[in-house]
Design a protein around this motif. Structure first.
Motif, PDB file in Angstrom:
ATOM      1  N   ASP A  34       0.665  -1.248  -0.045  1.00 54.86           N
ATOM      2  CA  ASP A  34      -0.076   0.205   0.146  1.00 54.86           C
ATOM      3  C   ASP A  34       0.815   1.274   0.057  1.00 54.86           C
ATOM      4  OD1 ASP A  34      -2.596   1.061  -0.168  1.00 54.86           O
ATOM      5  OD2 ASP A  34      -3.053   0.437   1.890  1.00 54.86           O
ATOM      6  N   GLY A  35       1.872   1.229   0.733  1.00 53.18           N
ATOM      7  CA  GLY A  35       2.852   2.416   0.783  1.00 53.18           C
ATOM      8  C   GLY A  35       3.445   2.680  -0.550  1.00 53.18           C
ATOM      9  N   LEU A  36       3.814   1.460  -1.264  1.00 51.89           N
ATOM     10  CA  LEU A  36       4.392   1.663  -2.496  1.00 51.89           C
ATOM     11  C   LEU A  36       3.510   2.257  -3.680  1.00 51.89           C
ATOM     12  CD1 LEU A  36       6.668  -1.871  -3.144  1.00 51.89           C
ATOM     13  CD2 LEU A  36       7.309   0.679  -2.706  1.00 51.89           C
ATOM     14  N   ARG A  37       2.412   1.893  -3.561  1.00 44.21           N
ATOM     15  CA  ARG A  37       1.405   2.081  -4.466  1.00 44.21           C
ATOM     16  C   ARG A  37       1.008   3.713  -4.437  1.00 44.21           C
ATOM     17  NH1 ARG A  37      -4.504   1.927  -4.346  1.00 44.21           N
ATOM     18  NH2 ARG A  37      -5.286   1.747  -2.164  1.00 44.21           N
ATOM     19  N   ARG A  45       6.206  -4.724 -10.474  1.00 44.75           N
ATOM     20  CA  ARG A  45       6.787  -5.953  -9.679  1.00 44.75           C
ATOM     21  C   ARG A  45       8.226  -5.231  -9.513  1.00 44.75           C
ATOM     22  NH1 ARG A  45      10.284  -8.093  -8.206  1.00 44.75           N
ATOM     23  NH2 ARG A  45      11.052 -10.295  -8.359  1.00 44.75           N
ATOM     24  N   SER A  46       8.964  -4.575 -10.204  1.00 43.49           N
ATOM     25  CA  SER A  46       9.998  -3.958 -10.148  1.00 43.49           C
ATOM     26  C   SER A  46      10.457  -2.936  -9.103  1.00 43.49           C
ATOM     27  CB  SER A  46      10.723  -3.304 -11.419  1.00 43.49           C
ATOM     28  OG  SER A  46       9.884  -1.939 -11.804  1.00 43.49           O
ATOM     29  N   GLU A  47       9.400  -2.632  -8.284  1.00 43.22           N
ATOM     30  CA  GLU A  47       9.521  -1.890  -7.147  1.00 43.22           C
ATOM     31  C   GLU A  47       9.808  -2.399  -6.057  1.00 43.22           C
ATOM     32  OE1 GLU A  47       6.714   1.781  -7.129  1.00 43.22           O
ATOM     33  OE2 GLU A  47       6.018   0.760  -8.883  1.00 43.22           O
ATOM     34  N   ILE A  48       9.161  -3.692  -5.910  1.00 39.73           N
ATOM     35  CA  ILE A  48       9.320  -4.454  -4.756  1.00 39.73           C
ATOM     36  C   ILE A  48      10.827  -4.931  -4.056  1.00 39.73           C
ATOM     37  CG2 ILE A  48       8.592  -6.728  -3.650  1.00 39.73           C
ATOM     38  CD1 ILE A  48       6.365  -4.995  -4.178  1.00 39.73           C
ATOM     39  N   ASP A  49      11.306  -4.550  -3.156  1.00 39.87           N
ATOM     40  CA  ASP A  49      12.450  -4.701  -2.614  1.00 39.87           C
ATOM     41  C   ASP A  49      12.351  -5.523  -1.304  1.00 39.87           C
ATOM     42  OD1 ASP A  49      15.063  -4.304  -1.322  1.00 39.87           O
ATOM     43  OD2 ASP A  49      15.294  -2.220  -2.101  1.00 39.87           O
ATOM     44  N   PRO A  50      12.978  -6.504  -1.445  1.00 42.42           N
ATOM     45  CA  PRO A  50      12.883  -7.736  -0.188  1.00 42.42           C
ATOM     46  C   PRO A  50      13.433  -6.956   1.066  1.00 42.42           C
ATOM     47  CG  PRO A  50      14.637  -8.309  -1.597  1.00 42.42           C
ATOM     48  CD  PRO A  50      14.018  -7.314  -2.427  1.00 42.42           C
ATOM     49  N   ARG A  51      14.150  -5.873   0.981  1.00 41.29           N
ATOM     50  CA  ARG A  51      14.601  -5.360   2.539  1.00 41.29           C
ATOM     51  C   ARG A  51      13.268  -4.577   2.925  1.00 41.29           C
ATOM     52  NH1 ARG A  51      18.801  -3.941  -1.248  1.00 41.29           N
ATOM     53  NH2 ARG A  51      17.780  -1.962  -1.671  1.00 41.29           N
ATOM     54  N   GLY A  52      12.270  -4.249   2.239  1.00 48.40           N
ATOM     55  CA  GLY A  52      11.238  -3.569   2.776  1.00 48.40           C
ATOM     56  C   GLY A  52      10.116  -4.447   3.626  1.00 48.40           C
ATOM     57  N   ALA A 191       9.602   5.409   6.306  1.00 48.86           N
ATOM     58  CA  ALA A 191      10.488   5.829   5.273  1.00 48.86           C
ATOM     59  C   ALA A 191      11.628   4.683   5.084  1.00 48.86           C
ATOM     60  CB  ALA A 191      11.083   6.976   5.143  1.00 48.86           C
ATOM     61  N   ASP A 192      11.981   4.118   6.126  1.00 48.70           N
ATOM     62  CA  ASP A 192      12.865   3.110   6.089  1.00 48.70           C
ATOM     63  C   ASP A 192      12.371   1.586   5.591  1.00 48.70           C
ATOM     64  OD1 ASP A 192      12.902   1.950   9.407  1.00 48.70           O
ATOM     65  OD2 ASP A 192      11.349   2.533   8.225  1.00 48.70           O
ATOM     66  N   MET A 193      11.064   1.691   5.465  1.00 49.85           N
ATOM     67  CA  MET A 193      10.339   0.609   4.763  1.00 49.85           C
ATOM     68  C   MET A 193      10.136   0.651   3.307  1.00 49.85           C
ATOM     69  SD  MET A 193       6.946  -1.581   5.781  1.00 49.85           S
ATOM     70  CE  MET A 193       7.536  -1.955   7.392  1.00 49.85           C
TER      71      MET A 193
END
Length: 231
Positions: A34-37, A45-52, A191-193
């Motif tokens: 939800d935060g990414l969108r 798909r390319s925005e998904i970062d496993p660190r988040g 922000a760090d997520m």
């Protein structure tokens, strides 16, 4: 299937799902998505970062829609492999579901990609003398591919209890669908997520790096290299 109506704030009430202990990774993955969108219908798909979503990675996976109502697992955390007793990459999502409930999963996948919508399912594992009872939750969130079509799904699945003998397959005993038609109204993701700092990639969730051959004609000259990579 119980498809909840969209309320004026685009928020579905899922208190009966979220009140239970042990499924916090479901909420974390949805909050990250939800935060990414932001104000869009969905992220890419390319925005998904496993660190988040590092603490939820073992329960997280990415699906590829390959036909109407059909999706295969492209990458997955270790929990899905533990439930099946084998590597699940490349398998259809319905391999985790009992045959009588697979048509319902097919319909849900179409809802997620075509409406689009967020779906959360309540699951129970089939039980035998060597397979103890399992309660599970499955979350499905739509993603756009780099081509712009809605053909990827970010998922999270958690099963609570002793796994016992594998493979374990699940019946669908409840579903909540939330159509996505407006900007996100969920609490802002820290922000760090949402925008993690540059760091070494987390293993276990990223897709294998594609192999490539150098086209450098001379090893002593730093020519550019052409790399081809699929999403």
């Amino acid at each position: 299937m119980d498809k909840s109506d969209l309320n004026p704030h685009n928020i579905a009430i899922m208190t009966e799902f979220r009140a239970e202990v042990g499924f916090s990774a479901i909420s974390q993955v949805e909050a990250y998505w939800d935060g990414l969108r932001g104000s869009r219908l969905m992220p890419r798909r390319s925005e998904i970062d496993p660190r988040g979503i590092e603490s939820a990675l073992e329960y997280t996976f990415v699906l590829e829609r390959i036909a109407p109502g059909m999706a295969r697992i492209r990458i997955a955390g270790s929990h899905l492999s533990d439930l099946m007793g084998m590597e699940v990459r490349g398998m259809p999502l319905t391999s985790l579901i009992t045959p009588p409930c697979r048509r319902q999963i097919n319909d849900v996948l179409e809802d997620v990609c075509q409406r689009p919508a967020v779906c959360e399912l309540r699951l129970n594992a089939e039980t035998t003398a060597t397979k103890p009872h399992l309660d599970a939750r499955l979350l499905l969130l739509p993603l756009k591919s780099d081509l712009g079509d809605v053909s990827r799904i970010l998922g999270c699945m958690i099963a609570q209890g002793d796994i016992g003998h594998t493979p374990r397959r699940f019946d669908v005993v409840g579903a909540k669908i939330r159509p996505i038609t407006a900007a996100s109204t969920a609490p802002e993701v820290p922000a760090d997520m949402a925008e993690p700092k540059k760091a070494a990639p987390v293993r276990g969730f990223s897709e294998p790096a594609p192999r490539f051959k150098s086209r450098t004609p001379r090893p002593d000259v730093p020519y550019l290299r052409i790399v081809s990579s699929d999403d």
